[in-house]
Design a protein around this motif. Sequence first.
Motif, PDB file in Angstrom:
ATOM      1  N   GLU A   1      10.451  -0.751  -0.495  1.00  0.00           N
ATOM      2  CA  GLU A   1      10.238  -1.382  -1.752  1.00  0.00           C
ATOM      3  C   GLU A   1      11.224  -2.632  -1.923  1.00  0.00           C
ATOM      4  OE1 GLU A   1       9.976   0.226  -6.218  1.00  0.00           O
ATOM      5  OE2 GLU A   1      11.542   1.160  -4.965  1.00  0.00           O
TER       6      GLU A   1
ATOM      7  N   HIS B   1       5.948  -2.095  -3.601  1.00  0.00           N
ATOM      8  CA  HIS B   1       6.297  -1.061  -2.523  1.00  0.00           C
ATOM      9  C   HIS B   1       4.987  -0.782  -1.705  1.00  0.00           C
ATOM     10  CE1 HIS B   1       4.409   1.823  -5.899  1.00  0.00           C
ATOM     11  NE2 HIS B   1       3.840   2.141  -4.755  1.00  0.00           N
TER      12      HIS B   1
ATOM     13  N   GLY C   1       3.343  -1.324  -7.502  1.00  0.00           N
ATOM     14  CA  GLY C   1       4.576  -1.891  -7.929  1.00  0.00           C
ATOM     15  C   GLY C   1       4.641  -1.789  -9.214  1.00  0.00           C
TER      16      GLY C   1
END
Length: 461
Positions: free
Chosen positions: A110, A96, A62
């Motif tokens: 995502e 994600h 992320g």
Amino acid sequence: MKNIRIAFFFILLNISAFGQVQNSRFADNFDLLKKDTLKINTPLPELKSMAIASDCKLSIGGEIREQFQYYANENWAANGNLNNNKVSVLQRYALHANFTLGKHFRIYSEIFSAFEDGRKTPNRIIDENKLDLHQVFFDFYTKLNENNDLIIRIGRQEMAYAQGKLFHYRDATNTRQAYEGIKTEWKNKHFQIDAFYMNPLLYKTNVFDDKANYDNHFYGIWAKIPLKNIFSSNLEPYLLNSYKKNAVFYNQSGKQNRYTFGLRWHKTDAQPFNFDIDAAVQTGTIGDNSIFAYNLQGEISYKLAIPWNPTLRLATEFVSGDRSSTNQLETFDVLYPLNYYGLVLPIVPTNIKDIVFGINAQPMPKLDLKAQVFYIMRNSNSDGLYSPPMGLAHTNKSITGSLSDKDYVCTMYWLQGTYNFRKYIQLGLTYNYVTNGNYIENTQMDSKETHFINTFVRLRF
């Protein structure tokens, strides 16, 4: 909610992230990251290439980015003092998951959340999108033979070609751009050919309300041909078609069907000398009228072998605008580009001729400095300026209502520094100063010079 977001951010400042991550995170090498990944002082497992079944792996990652922005006379004070001398806080969060099944299948997803606090004007779609599914796609990999690989990608995805001059994921803004459709990549050692059909995502600011814009689409073929014996360069011919149900320009509007024929030639081994040349011609129709437009871009740079490793850069663009004396539309459509002139200048390189001088330097291994000067003029005095993605920005009419005969838009000065604190915590500071040229003074009442400061901290894991 705001306090929860800020607390979450400061917790993650204690995280060290390692490995090789990409701007579009689906391009990460997740296997490479397995032993060089997120580490925190908890019993949580590593988050990359986790084996969850036979031949099945899951990776999680992320991004968090915090921005603090200050404007003095935003957009040459087009909104008066509404956003003048104001500090706005922008926060962006992404998470994600990458799931691979064997050697042939993968699913990437995502989620994305972006917030803005401090602006007086209504929140812009580039600033705020409370929560949505930014990307979700399915990949199928196969080897056609020993030398040829094929990837088929279906779903919502980011795309970028040719430094983002025609379409891009647009990272500088608080929200990013994605597209829905299908894309294929055919690769071998002699070339790569990508073919795609896409609808741009239509963004809204609330929860899970983004959707594909089926009134607009584009498709095309983009090839990459390595020329290793000619300056270690790549040749990239491309052919695009874009359709817009209602395209709006200053002199014409209507249903648009536009073709772009282009060729890019650029050096891939950037040291010490580098170049990038791109030329494109557009034809087609808008309403009952024809289209003929063009775009010429060139850039050269040279890295000096002295302390701080400075790189000198010179770039220019010559992009057509419309002349009202003909029924043929001559405005070049840059589709869905990146923010070429940064966050401070909300225009795209259409009906533009500019020259850019720049220097990049690295006084220490983790610190990068950049200084640039942009001198920007209108190409045609019969056309105005456009905002991303091809919206009306500044009129071609003077304050008195007559056609403006002025062409000098502005000079923009750009100073930027980024520091990679630890490995994947990045700090950045940008200052922009934008003059108001005679065209802005002639078309906008009480225009003023713009000052902009943007500072950010970003963590990617």
